[in-house]
Design a protein around this motif. Structure first.
Motif, PDB file in Angstrom:
ATOM      1  N   MET A   1      27.673  32.406  31.716  1.00 18.39           N
ATOM      2  CA  MET A   1      26.477  32.512  30.917  1.00 18.39           C
ATOM      3  C   MET A   1      26.080  31.110  30.451  1.00 18.39           C
ATOM      4  O   MET A   1      26.938  30.308  30.103  1.00 18.39           O
ATOM      5  N   ARG A   2      24.814  30.847  30.432  1.00 19.14           N
ATOM      6  CA  ARG A   2      24.335  29.521  30.071  1.00 19.14           C
ATOM      7  C   ARG A   2      24.578  29.216  28.598  1.00 19.14           C
ATOM      8  O   ARG A   2      24.628  30.102  27.755  1.00 19.14           O
ATOM      9  N   VAL A   3      24.676  27.927  28.317  1.00 17.58           N
ATOM     10  CA  VAL A   3      24.965  27.471  26.958  1.00 17.58           C
ATOM     11  C   VAL A   3      23.846  27.881  26.003  1.00 17.58           C
ATOM     12  O   VAL A   3      24.108  28.287  24.868  1.00 17.58           O
ATOM     13  N   GLU A   4      22.590  27.798  26.460  1.00 17.09           N
ATOM     14  CA  GLU A   4      21.461  28.168  25.591  1.00 17.09           C
ATOM     15  C   GLU A   4      21.548  29.636  25.178  1.00 17.09           C
ATOM     16  O   GLU A   4      21.296  29.984  24.025  1.00 17.09           O
ATOM     17  N   VAL A   5      21.906  30.475  26.122  1.00 15.02           N
ATOM     18  CA  VAL A   5      22.013  31.902  25.834  1.00 15.02           C
ATOM     19  C   VAL A   5      23.182  32.152  24.893  1.00 15.02           C
ATOM     20  O   VAL A   5      23.071  32.945  23.945  1.00 15.02           O
ATOM     21  N   GLN A   6      24.281  31.450  25.097  1.00 21.60           N
ATOM     22  CA  GLN A   6      25.427  31.603  24.214  1.00 21.60           C
ATOM     23  C   GLN A   6      25.093  31.158  22.797  1.00 21.60           C
ATOM     24  O   GLN A   6      25.485  31.810  21.828  1.00 21.60           O
ATOM     25  N   GLN A   7      24.352  30.082  22.660  1.00 15.53           N
ATOM     26  CA  GLN A   7      23.942  29.627  21.335  1.00 15.53           C
ATOM     27  C   GLN A   7      22.994  30.635  20.681  1.00 15.53           C
ATOM     28  O   GLN A   7      23.093  30.911  19.485  1.00 15.53           O
ATOM     29  N   PHE A   8      22.080  31.154  21.477  1.00 13.54           N
ATOM     30  CA  PHE A   8      21.142  32.156  20.973  1.00 13.54           C
ATOM     31  C   PHE A   8      21.899  33.370  20.437  1.00 13.54           C
ATOM     32  O   PHE A   8      21.600  33.879  19.358  1.00 13.54           O
ATOM     33  N   LEU A   9      22.889  33.816  21.190  1.00 13.79           N
ATOM     34  CA  LEU A   9      23.678  34.976  20.773  1.00 13.79           C
ATOM     35  C   LEU A   9      24.570  34.661  19.583  1.00 13.79           C
ATOM     36  O   LEU A   9      24.833  35.527  18.748  1.00 13.79           O
ATOM     37  N   ALA A  10      25.027  33.413  19.487  1.00 22.46           N
ATOM     38  CA  ALA A  10      25.855  33.016  18.353  1.00 22.46           C
ATOM     39  C   ALA A  10      25.060  33.074  17.050  1.00 22.46           C
ATOM     40  O   ALA A  10      25.624  33.356  15.986  1.00 22.46           O
ATOM     41  N   GLU A  11      23.769  32.839  17.141  1.00 25.98           N
ATOM     42  CA  GLU A  11      22.909  32.875  15.955  1.00 25.98           C
ATOM     43  C   GLU A  11      22.567  34.299  15.536  1.00 25.98           C
ATOM     44  O   GLU A  11      22.158  34.529  14.408  1.00 25.98           O
ATOM     45  N   ARG A  12      22.701  35.234  16.451  1.00 24.42           N
ATOM     46  CA  ARG A  12      22.318  36.617  16.171  1.00 24.42           C
ATOM     47  C   ARG A  12      23.499  37.551  16.386  1.00 24.42           C
ATOM     48  O   ARG A  12      23.779  37.995  17.497  1.00 24.42           O
ATOM     49  N   GLN A  13      24.162  37.869  15.287  1.00 27.33           N
ATOM     50  CA  GLN A  13      25.355  38.706  15.330  1.00 27.33           C
ATOM     51  C   GLN A  13      25.064  40.087  15.926  1.00 27.33           C
ATOM     52  O   GLN A  13      25.880  40.621  16.667  1.00 27.33           O
ATOM     53  N   GLU A  14      23.910  40.649  15.582  1.00 22.90           N
ATOM     54  CA  GLU A  14      23.592  42.003  16.051  1.00 22.90           C
ATOM     55  C   GLU A  14      23.508  42.060  17.572  1.00 22.90           C
ATOM     56  O   GLU A  14      23.963  43.015  18.184  1.00 22.90           O
ATOM     57  N   LEU A  15      22.916  41.027  18.161  1.00 22.62           N
ATOM     58  CA  LEU A  15      22.804  41.014  19.626  1.00 22.62           C
ATOM     59  C   LEU A  15      24.176  40.850  20.269  1.00 22.62           C
ATOM     60  O   LEU A  15      24.443  41.450  21.312  1.00 22.62           O
ATOM     61  N   ARG A  16      25.035  40.054  19.659  1.00 20.44           N
ATOM     62  CA  ARG A  16      26.401  39.923  20.194  1.00 20.44           C
ATOM     63  C   ARG A  16      27.117  41.259  20.148  1.00 20.44           C
ATOM     64  O   ARG A  16      27.806  41.650  21.098  1.00 20.44           O
ATOM     65  N   TYR A  17      26.966  41.972  19.049  1.00 22.80           N
ATOM     66  CA  TYR A  17      27.598  43.285  18.939  1.00 22.80           C
ATOM     67  C   TYR A  17      27.030  44.243  19.990  1.00 22.80           C
ATOM     68  O   TYR A  17      27.770  45.002  20.620  1.00 22.80           O
ATOM     69  N   PHE A  18      25.710  44.185  20.175  1.00 20.63           N
ATOM     70  CA  PHE A  18      25.073  45.056  21.164  1.00 20.63           C
ATOM     71  C   PHE A  18      25.601  44.758  22.562  1.00 20.63           C
ATOM     72  O   PHE A  18      25.872  45.669  23.340  1.00 20.63           O
ATOM     73  N   ILE A  19      25.752  43.482  22.881  1.00 21.28           N
ATOM     74  CA  ILE A  19      26.264  43.105  24.206  1.00 21.28           C
ATOM     75  C   ILE A  19      27.704  43.575  24.376  1.00 21.28           C
ATOM     76  O   ILE A  19      28.107  44.005  25.454  1.00 21.28           O
ATOM     77  N   ARG A  20      28.476  43.517  23.320  1.00 18.22           N
ATOM     78  CA  ARG A  20      29.863  44.010  23.409  1.00 18.22           C
ATOM     79  C   ARG A  20      29.894  45.511  23.659  1.00 18.22           C
ATOM     80  O   ARG A  20      30.799  46.014  24.331  1.00 18.22           O
ATOM     81  N   GLN A  21      28.915  46.217  23.122  1.00 21.82           N
ATOM     82  CA  GLN A  21      28.836  47.656  23.354  1.00 21.82           C
ATOM     83  C   GLN A  21      28.297  47.977  24.749  1.00 21.82           C
ATOM     84  O   GLN A  21      28.550  49.055  25.275  1.00 21.82           O
ATOM     85  N   ASN A  22      27.536  47.053  25.317  1.00 21.59           N
ATOM     86  CA  ASN A  22      26.917  47.239  26.639  1.00 21.59           C
ATOM     87  C   ASN A  22      27.250  46.032  27.521  1.00 21.59           C
ATOM     88  O   ASN A  22      26.419  45.138  27.702  1.00 21.59           O
ATOM     89  N   PRO A  23      28.431  45.991  28.088  1.00 19.27           N
ATOM     90  CA  PRO A  23      28.882  44.799  28.823  1.00 19.27           C
ATOM     91  C   PRO A  23      28.071  44.454  30.072  1.00 19.27           C
ATOM     92  O   PRO A  23      28.154  43.330  30.557  1.00 19.27           O
ATOM     93  N   ASN A  24      27.259  45.365  30.558  1.00 17.45           N
ATOM     94  CA  ASN A  24      26.443  45.037  31.725  1.00 17.45           C
ATOM     95  C   ASN A  24      25.447  43.920  31.408  1.00 17.45           C
ATOM     96  O   ASN A  24      24.963  43.241  32.318  1.00 17.45           O
ATOM     97  N   TRP A  25      25.175  43.703  30.126  1.00 17.23           N
ATOM     98  CA  TRP A  25      24.259  42.632  29.747  1.00 17.23           C
ATOM     99  C   TRP A  25      24.860  41.252  29.980  1.00 17.23           C
ATOM    100  O   TRP A  25      24.129  40.283  30.153  1.00 17.23           O
ATOM    101  N   TYR A  26      26.163  41.119  29.992  1.00 13.03           N
ATOM    102  CA  TYR A  26      26.783  39.833  30.332  1.00 13.03           C
ATOM    103  C   TYR A  26      26.341  39.406  31.729  1.00 13.03           C
ATOM    104  O   TYR A  26      25.934  38.270  31.958  1.00 13.03           O
ATOM    105  N   ARG A  27      26.419  40.334  32.651  1.00 11.08           N
ATOM    106  CA  ARG A  27      26.048  40.054  34.038  1.00 11.08           C
ATOM    107  C   ARG A  27      24.551  39.771  34.163  1.00 11.08           C
ATOM    108  O   ARG A  27      24.137  38.825  34.822  1.00 11.08           O
ATOM    109  N   LYS A  28      23.740  40.604  33.499  1.00  9.70           N
ATOM    110  CA  LYS A  28      22.292  40.415  33.584  1.00  9.70           C
ATOM    111  C   LYS A  28      21.866  39.050  33.048  1.00  9.70           C
ATOM    112  O   LYS A  28      21.046  38.363  33.663  1.00  9.70           O
ATOM    113  N   LEU A  29      22.411  38.650  31.916  1.00  6.96           N
ATOM    114  CA  LEU A  29      22.025  37.372  31.318  1.00  6.96           C
ATOM    115  C   LEU A  29      22.589  36.188  32.090  1.00  6.96           C
ATOM    116  O   LEU A  29      21.985  35.114  32.104  1.00  6.96           O
TER     117      LEU A  29
END
Length: 87
Positions: A1-29
């Motif tokens: 996953m790109r650094v920009e996307v990781q930083q974006f997700l680090a700023e938004r806890q809710e989206l990180r939690y959502f991605i953990r609940q839906n791991p297919n988003w790791y691949r998509k992003l």
């Protein structure tokens, strides 16, 4: 996953939690980082933040309040001494 996307997700806890609940988003992003907007839309739907979901929540709250008011009115309409007159 790109650094920009990781930083974006680090700023938004809710989206990180959502991605953990839906791991297919790791691949998509990882494949297409421009899907962040779609991720946010799906997360808002998951958390119940869309306009129709908010309206429904308000309607449910209002109907519950109206039901409680009606119950209170019914309770006041009954006599204070239901056992009959005192002898």
């Amino acid at each position: 996953m790109r650094v920009e996307v990781q930083q974006f997700l680090a700023e938004r806890q809710e989206l990180r939690y959502f991605i953990r609940q839906n791991p297919n988003w790791y691949r998509k992003l990882s494949r297409d980082p421009s899907q962040v907007a779609i991720l946010e839309k799906e997360a808002n739907q998951f958390y119940g933040r869309t306009l129709p979901q908010r309206v429904e929540k308000v309607q449910n709250s209002l109907s519950l309040a109206m039901m409680m008011i009606e119950m209170l009115k019914m309770g006041q309409a009954t006599p204070a001494n239901p056992q009959g007159p005192a002898e």
